[in-house]
Design a protein around this motif. Structure first.
Motif, short mmCIF file in Angstrom:
data_model
loop_
_atom_site.label_atom_id
_atom_site.label_comp_id
_atom_site.label_asym_id
_atom_site.label_seq_id
_atom_site.Cartn_x
_atom_site.Cartn_y
_atom_site.Cartn_z
N GLU A 111 0.87 -1.17 0.00
CA GLU A 111 0.00 0.00 0.00
C GLU A 111 0.90 1.22 0.00
OE1 GLU A 111 -2.52 -0.25 3.44
OE2 GLU A 111 -3.94 -1.59 2.44
N ASP A 112 0.72 2.10 -0.97
CA ASP A 112 1.51 3.31 -1.08
C ASP A 112 3.01 3.02 -1.02
OD1 ASP A 112 -0.84 4.88 -1.19
OD2 ASP A 112 -0.97 4.87 1.00
N GLY A 113 3.43 1.94 -1.68
CA GLY A 113 4.84 1.59 -1.75
C GLY A 113 5.40 0.93 -0.50
N HIS A 114 4.55 0.65 0.51
CA HIS A 114 4.99 0.01 1.75
C HIS A 114 4.46 -1.42 1.79
CE1 HIS A 114 5.59 4.18 2.56
NE2 HIS A 114 6.01 3.97 3.80
N ILE A 115 5.30 -2.35 2.20
CA ILE A 115 4.87 -3.74 2.33
C ILE A 115 3.98 -3.87 3.55
CG2 ILE A 115 5.64 -6.11 2.74
CD1 ILE A 115 8.20 -5.42 1.15
N VAL A 116 2.77 -4.41 3.33
CA VAL A 116 1.81 -4.57 4.43
C VAL A 116 1.48 -6.05 4.68
CG1 VAL A 116 0.81 -2.26 4.25
CG2 VAL A 116 -0.15 -4.15 2.89
N GLY A 117 2.04 -6.95 3.88
CA GLY A 117 1.80 -8.36 4.11
C GLY A 117 2.51 -9.22 3.08
N PHE A 118 2.58 -10.50 3.39
CA PHE A 118 3.17 -11.45 2.44
C PHE A 118 2.62 -12.84 2.71
CE2 PHE A 118 6.07 -11.61 6.04
CZ PHE A 118 6.43 -12.95 6.15
N ALA A 119 2.67 -13.66 1.67
CA ALA A 119 2.27 -15.06 1.77
C ALA A 119 3.13 -15.86 0.82
CB ALA A 119 0.79 -15.23 1.42
N ASP A 120 3.38 -17.12 1.19
CA ASP A 120 4.10 -17.99 0.27
C ASP A 120 3.51 -19.38 0.28
OD1 ASP A 120 5.50 -18.18 2.87
OD2 ASP A 120 6.90 -19.49 1.82
N LEU A 121 3.49 -19.97 -0.90
CA LEU A 121 2.85 -21.25 -1.16
C LEU A 121 3.85 -22.21 -1.78
CD1 LEU A 121 0.23 -23.02 -1.62
CD2 LEU A 121 0.05 -21.85 -3.82
N ASP A 122 4.00 -23.38 -1.17
CA ASP A 122 4.74 -24.48 -1.78
C ASP A 122 3.73 -25.21 -2.65
OD1 ASP A 122 5.90 -26.94 -2.41
OD2 ASP A 122 6.96 -27.09 -0.50
N VAL A 123 3.75 -24.92 -3.93
CA VAL A 123 2.73 -25.45 -4.84
C VAL A 123 2.80 -26.97 -4.91
CG1 VAL A 123 1.86 -25.42 -7.21
CG2 VAL A 123 2.70 -23.31 -6.18
N GLU A 124 4.00 -27.53 -5.02
CA GLU A 124 4.14 -28.98 -5.14
C GLU A 124 3.57 -29.72 -3.94
OE1 GLU A 124 7.94 -30.49 -6.32
OE2 GLU A 124 8.23 -28.88 -7.77
N ALA A 125 3.77 -29.18 -2.75
CA ALA A 125 3.29 -29.82 -1.53
C ALA A 125 1.85 -29.43 -1.19
CB ALA A 125 4.21 -29.47 -0.36
N GLY A 126 1.32 -28.40 -1.86
CA GLY A 126 0.00 -27.90 -1.51
C GLY A 126 -0.01 -27.32 -0.11
N TYR A 127 1.06 -26.60 0.23
CA TYR A 127 1.25 -26.09 1.59
C TYR A 127 1.37 -24.57 1.60
CZ TYR A 127 3.33 -25.45 6.21
OH TYR A 127 3.58 -25.03 7.49
N LEU A 128 0.42 -23.92 2.25
CA LEU A 128 0.48 -22.48 2.46
C LEU A 128 1.39 -22.27 3.66
CD1 LEU A 128 -0.40 -19.61 1.79
CD2 LEU A 128 -2.46 -20.00 3.15
N ASP A 129 2.61 -21.85 3.40
CA ASP A 129 3.65 -21.82 4.42
C ASP A 129 3.49 -20.63 5.35
OD1 ASP A 129 5.94 -22.11 5.93
OD2 ASP A 129 7.32 -22.13 4.24
N ARG A 130 3.60 -19.42 4.82
CA ARG A 130 3.53 -18.22 5.65
C ARG A 130 2.46 -17.28 5.11
NH1 ARG A 130 9.96 -18.37 5.37
NH2 ARG A 130 9.27 -19.12 3.36
N LEU A 131 1.77 -16.64 6.04
CA LEU A 131 0.82 -15.57 5.72
C LEU A 131 0.85 -14.61 6.89
CD1 LEU A 131 -1.50 -14.31 4.02
CD2 LEU A 131 -3.06 -15.78 5.27
N TYR A 132 1.45 -13.45 6.66
CA TYR A 132 1.60 -12.45 7.72
C TYR A 132 1.16 -11.09 7.21
CZ TYR A 132 4.05 -15.85 10.52
OH TYR A 132 4.34 -16.96 11.26
N VAL A 133 0.45 -10.38 8.07
CA VAL A 133 -0.03 -9.04 7.76
C VAL A 133 0.55 -8.09 8.79
CG1 VAL A 133 -2.08 -7.57 7.57
CG2 VAL A 133 -2.14 -9.93 6.70
N HIS A 134 1.06 -6.97 8.32
CA HIS A 134 1.66 -5.95 9.19
C HIS A 134 0.73 -5.61 10.34
CE1 HIS A 134 3.28 -2.10 10.52
NE2 HIS A 134 4.41 -2.44 9.90
N LYS A 135 1.30 -5.38 11.50
CA LYS A 135 0.50 -5.08 12.70
C LYS A 135 -0.42 -3.88 12.51
CE LYS A 135 4.17 -2.40 14.97
NZ LYS A 135 3.52 -1.11 15.09
#
Length: 154
Positions: free
Chosen positions: A62-86
């Motif tokens: 948002e406005d050039g600032h990172i406010v969250g991230f998520a990563d997915l291991d597609v092969e394993a079908g595993y949503l590894d991390r999902l974090y949203v800025h406080k």
């Protein structure tokens, strides 16, 4: 809000966002000691970068600032991390990131998506239709942290 792919130059900002989120947002469900071993403030940035590059990783800005991230291991079908800025909680950031990960998994032919949700994140995933498979405890630095293995049938 804009979603974009991960860049290696993001790794330090993601590590800081992770630390701040765990020590503020997750602090309501975990002790200070649990948060300290979960997010030490000294992650192996090269390992994080390698993991983000091996997975499908989205950055929310948002406005050039990172406010969250998520990563997915597609092969394993595993949503590894999902974090949203406080400071970006309850503004749709987690929903947008999770939507992207789930759509990617579906497009890749993944039939079942798994995540290990914190106590804090469990209601978010449950509201999205993720079913509780089991409760578990993971060990970090000799300290146990409870989380939940949850699955979504795609």
């Amino acid at each position: 809000m804009n979603l974009r792919p991960y860049r290696p130059s993001d790794v330090s900002a993601l590590a800081e966002l992770f630390y701040q989120t765990v020590h503020s947002v997750n602090r309501r469900d975990y002790t200070a000691e649990q948060c300290r071993v979960w997010a030490t403030g000294h992650p192996d940035l090269s390992a994080w970068d390698a993991s983000f590059q091996a997975h499908r990783t989205w950055i929310a800005e948002e406005d050039g600032h990172i406010v969250g991230f998520a990563d997915l291991d597609v092969e394993a079908g595993y949503l590894d991390r999902l974090y949203v800025h406080k400071d970006a909680q309850r503004r749709g950031v987690g929903t947008a990131l999770c939507d992207a990960a789930e759509a990617c998994a579906r497009a890749a032919g993944v039939r079942r998506l798994e995540t290990h949700a914190s106590i804090t994140a469990r209601p978010f995933f449950a509201a999205r239709g993720y079913a509780l498979l089991r409760e578990q405890e993971v060990e970090r630095g000799g300290i146990l942290l409870k989380n939940y293995v949850m699955i979504l049938e795609l």
